[in-house]
Scaffold this motif. Structure first.
Motif, PDB file in Angstrom:
ATOM      1  N   PRO A   9       0.781  -1.167  -0.119  1.00 52.07           N
ATOM      2  CA  PRO A   9      -0.172  -0.109  -0.156  1.00 52.07           C
ATOM      3  C   PRO A   9       0.773   1.402  -0.006  1.00 52.07           C
ATOM      4  O   PRO A   9       1.827   1.368   0.883  1.00 52.07           O
ATOM      5  CB  PRO A   9      -0.842  -0.017   1.394  1.00 52.07           C
ATOM      6  N   ASN A  10       0.622   2.114  -1.127  1.00 48.60           N
ATOM      7  CA  ASN A  10       1.302   3.509  -0.973  1.00 48.60           C
ATOM      8  C   ASN A  10       2.718   3.272  -1.448  1.00 48.60           C
ATOM      9  O   ASN A  10       3.354   4.118  -1.550  1.00 48.60           O
ATOM     10  CB  ASN A  10       0.992   4.221   0.101  1.00 48.60           C
ATOM     11  N   VAL A  11       2.984   2.359  -2.046  1.00 49.71           N
ATOM     12  CA  VAL A  11       4.539   1.986  -2.433  1.00 49.71           C
ATOM     13  C   VAL A  11       4.318   1.368  -3.684  1.00 49.71           C
ATOM     14  O   VAL A  11       3.933   0.271  -3.971  1.00 49.71           O
ATOM     15  CB  VAL A  11       5.453   1.069  -1.498  1.00 49.71           C
ATOM     16  N   ASN A  12       4.854   2.149  -5.015  1.00 45.72           N
ATOM     17  CA  ASN A  12       4.929   1.716  -6.160  1.00 45.72           C
ATOM     18  C   ASN A  12       6.295   1.851  -6.918  1.00 45.72           C
ATOM     19  O   ASN A  12       7.184   2.778  -6.477  1.00 45.72           O
ATOM     20  CB  ASN A  12       4.048   2.738  -7.022  1.00 45.72           C
ATOM     21  N   LEU A  13       6.582   0.829  -7.532  1.00 42.28           N
ATOM     22  CA  LEU A  13       8.008   0.690  -8.084  1.00 42.28           C
ATOM     23  C   LEU A  13       7.712   0.981  -9.616  1.00 42.28           C
ATOM     24  O   LEU A  13       6.883   0.628 -10.396  1.00 42.28           O
ATOM     25  CB  LEU A  13       8.498  -0.557  -8.196  1.00 42.28           C
ATOM     26  N   TYR A  14       8.581   1.750 -10.103  1.00 39.18           N
ATOM     27  CA  TYR A  14       8.563   1.980 -11.457  1.00 39.18           C
ATOM     28  C   TYR A  14       9.550   0.981 -12.423  1.00 39.18           C
ATOM     29  O   TYR A  14      10.632   0.531 -11.912  1.00 39.18           O
ATOM     30  CB  TYR A  14       9.484   3.338 -11.898  1.00 39.18           C
ATOM     31  N   VAL A  15       8.659   0.620 -13.439  1.00 36.44           N
ATOM     32  CA  VAL A  15       9.305  -0.509 -14.327  1.00 36.44           C
ATOM     33  C   VAL A  15       9.516  -0.186 -15.931  1.00 36.44           C
ATOM     34  O   VAL A  15       8.492   0.425 -16.305  1.00 36.44           O
ATOM     35  CB  VAL A  15       8.370  -1.705 -14.258  1.00 36.44           C
ATOM     36  N   GLU A  16      10.359  -0.175 -16.212  1.00 33.82           N
ATOM     37  CA  GLU A  16      10.878  -0.049 -17.772  1.00 33.82           C
ATOM     38  C   GLU A  16      10.802  -1.357 -18.508  1.00 33.82           C
ATOM     39  O   GLU A  16      11.324  -2.361 -18.273  1.00 33.82           O
ATOM     40  CB  GLU A  16      11.955   0.767 -18.057  1.00 33.82           C
ATOM     41  N   GLY A  62      15.752   6.015  -8.177  1.00 37.57           N
ATOM     42  CA  GLY A  62      15.192   6.315  -9.744  1.00 37.57           C
ATOM     43  C   GLY A  62      13.677   7.119  -9.538  1.00 37.57           C
ATOM     44  O   GLY A  62      13.345   7.704  -8.758  1.00 37.57           O
ATOM     45  N   ASN A  63      12.648   6.469 -10.532  1.00 37.38           N
ATOM     46  CA  ASN A  63      11.386   7.025 -10.237  1.00 37.38           C
ATOM     47  C   ASN A  63      10.350   6.218  -9.435  1.00 37.38           C
ATOM     48  O   ASN A  63       9.385   6.587  -9.461  1.00 37.38           O
ATOM     49  CB  ASN A  63      10.650   6.822 -11.898  1.00 37.38           C
ATOM     50  N   SER A  64      10.824   5.409  -8.672  1.00 36.46           N
ATOM     51  CA  SER A  64      10.142   4.490  -7.867  1.00 36.46           C
ATOM     52  C   SER A  64       9.810   5.515  -6.523  1.00 36.46           C
ATOM     53  O   SER A  64      10.550   6.482  -6.313  1.00 36.46           O
ATOM     54  CB  SER A  64      10.757   3.289  -7.173  1.00 36.46           C
ATOM     55  N   ASP A  65       8.660   4.871  -5.748  1.00 40.75           N
ATOM     56  CA  ASP A  65       8.440   5.729  -4.533  1.00 40.75           C
ATOM     57  C   ASP A  65       9.539   5.535  -3.313  1.00 40.75           C
ATOM     58  O   ASP A  65      10.343   4.520  -3.544  1.00 40.75           O
ATOM     59  CB  ASP A  65       7.159   5.115  -3.952  1.00 40.75           C
ATOM     60  N   LYS A  66       9.774   6.535  -2.690  1.00 40.67           N
ATOM     61  CA  LYS A  66      10.777   6.425  -1.681  1.00 40.67           C
ATOM     62  C   LYS A  66      10.270   6.569  -0.099  1.00 40.67           C
ATOM     63  O   LYS A  66      10.187   7.484   0.596  1.00 40.67           O
ATOM     64  CB  LYS A  66      11.564   7.703  -1.907  1.00 40.67           C
ATOM     65  N   PRO A  67       9.613   5.418   0.261  1.00 39.54           N
ATOM     66  CA  PRO A  67       9.168   5.211   1.605  1.00 39.54           C
ATOM     67  C   PRO A  67      10.258   5.439   2.687  1.00 39.54           C
ATOM     68  O   PRO A  67      11.544   5.302   2.263  1.00 39.54           O
ATOM     69  CB  PRO A  67       8.299   4.099   1.826  1.00 39.54           C
ATOM     70  N   TRP A  68       9.951   5.777   3.860  1.00 42.01           N
ATOM     71  CA  TRP A  68      11.068   5.907   4.777  1.00 42.01           C
ATOM     72  C   TRP A  68      11.621   4.428   5.463  1.00 42.01           C
ATOM     73  O   TRP A  68      12.952   4.520   5.586  1.00 42.01           O
ATOM     74  CB  TRP A  68      10.614   6.611   6.290  1.00 42.01           C
ATOM     75  N   ARG A  69      11.088   3.283   5.222  1.00 41.27           N
ATOM     76  CA  ARG A  69      11.363   2.122   5.553  1.00 41.27           C
ATOM     77  C   ARG A  69      11.580   1.086   4.277  1.00 41.27           C
ATOM     78  O   ARG A  69      10.728   1.253   3.354  1.00 41.27           O
ATOM     79  CB  ARG A  69      10.687   1.381   6.939  1.00 41.27           C
TER      80      ARG A  69
END
Length: 271
Positions: A9-16, A62-69
């Protein structure tokens, strides 16, 4: 094409995903502190040869989300599994550079190599990036501690210094600037957190023994980040592995000897 895949939840990875119509798939996991764009000179060539190339920006980079943990190897391996499931990948080649190499090894052990037909390690940070009483071949713990502190105090300066030791072959100033920007795209906290994970990560020694697919090990003999003895340890620890030394490469062998790198990888995929 590029898209985002939710791994929690609320963490998305960028994929090319380049050349998605091909049935020959190679998944690339980048090293610290860059992102999937470090493999530009593979993505320029391999799709034209019929390969589907998938690059994943790990969380925090990169373009992925950057959560604290969430910056340990287990979580990174689980994130990759989420991408594999979301894309329905099967019988693919999984490749990882540096820290990404350690992460793909963890994926093989933690997820029983789910979907992976072959494994490729590029200057992998395994079985230990740092020296230990029973493994004298890595970096000194003090040097990694300093790198972490430099990240938190002056990250641009740290990145410049790291870039200066990355390649063995000459790189132009514009190329150096481009590579520097890859590191700046990460968050400072994720950059430091991943570096900190190197200090406590010792399970890769056992993880090597869990790998049961053909494995290619590509490693520059002039590597000043993941020293060449790490590649020898990987080769000794992984059954059915092949080690190819790169005589004119440092840590960035994917660029130092990009033609040889691409040739060795394609040959391995086709074997």
């Amino acid at each position: 094409m590029g898209y985002f895949i939710e791994v929690e939840p609320n963490v998305n990875l960028y994929v090319e995903d380049v050349n998605p119509g091909s049935c020959k798939t190679i998944v690339f996991i980048h090293g610290w502190p860059a992102n999937h764009r470090m493999f530009e000179y593979q993505f320029d060539q391999l799709p034209a040869m019929g390969y589907r190339c998938i690059g994943i920006d790990l969380r925090g980079f990169g373009n992925s989300d950057k959560p604290w943990r969430g910056y340990d190897y287990d979580q990174s391996a689980d994130d990759i599994r989420c991408v594999v499931d979301a894309l329905g990948l099967e019988n693919f080649v999984l490749g990882g550079h540096s820290t990404g190499g350690g992460i793909v090894i963890r994926y093989m052990a933690r997820h029983n190599g789910y979907g992976v037909a072959k494994l490729a390690l590029f200057a992998a940070a395994a079985p230990s990036l740092i020296q230990r009483p029973y493994f004298p071949h890595g970096l000194r713990k003090e040097d990694v501690d300093k790198m972490i502190q430099d990240t938190l105090n002056d990250r641009p300066k740290m990145l410049r210094g790291f870039g200066d030791m990355f390649f063995f072959q000459y790189v132009s100033q514009p190329f150096s600037d481009w590579f520097f920007q890859l590191g700046l795209q990460a968050a400072g906290w994720s950059t430091a957190a991943v570096a900190n994970s190197w200090l406590d990560e010792e399970r890769l020694f056992a993880d090597l023994e869990a790998i049961c697919v053909p494995t290619l090990i590509l490693h520059g003999i002039h590597d000043r980040v993941c020293l060449f003895p790490l590649a020898i340890a990987q080769h000794e620890g992984i059954k059915n592995s092949k080690l190819v030394p790169f005589k004119y490469s440092g840590h960035g062998l994917f660029y130092d000897q990009r033609d040889k790198f691409n040739k060795e990888l394609v040959q391995f995929v086709e074997e």
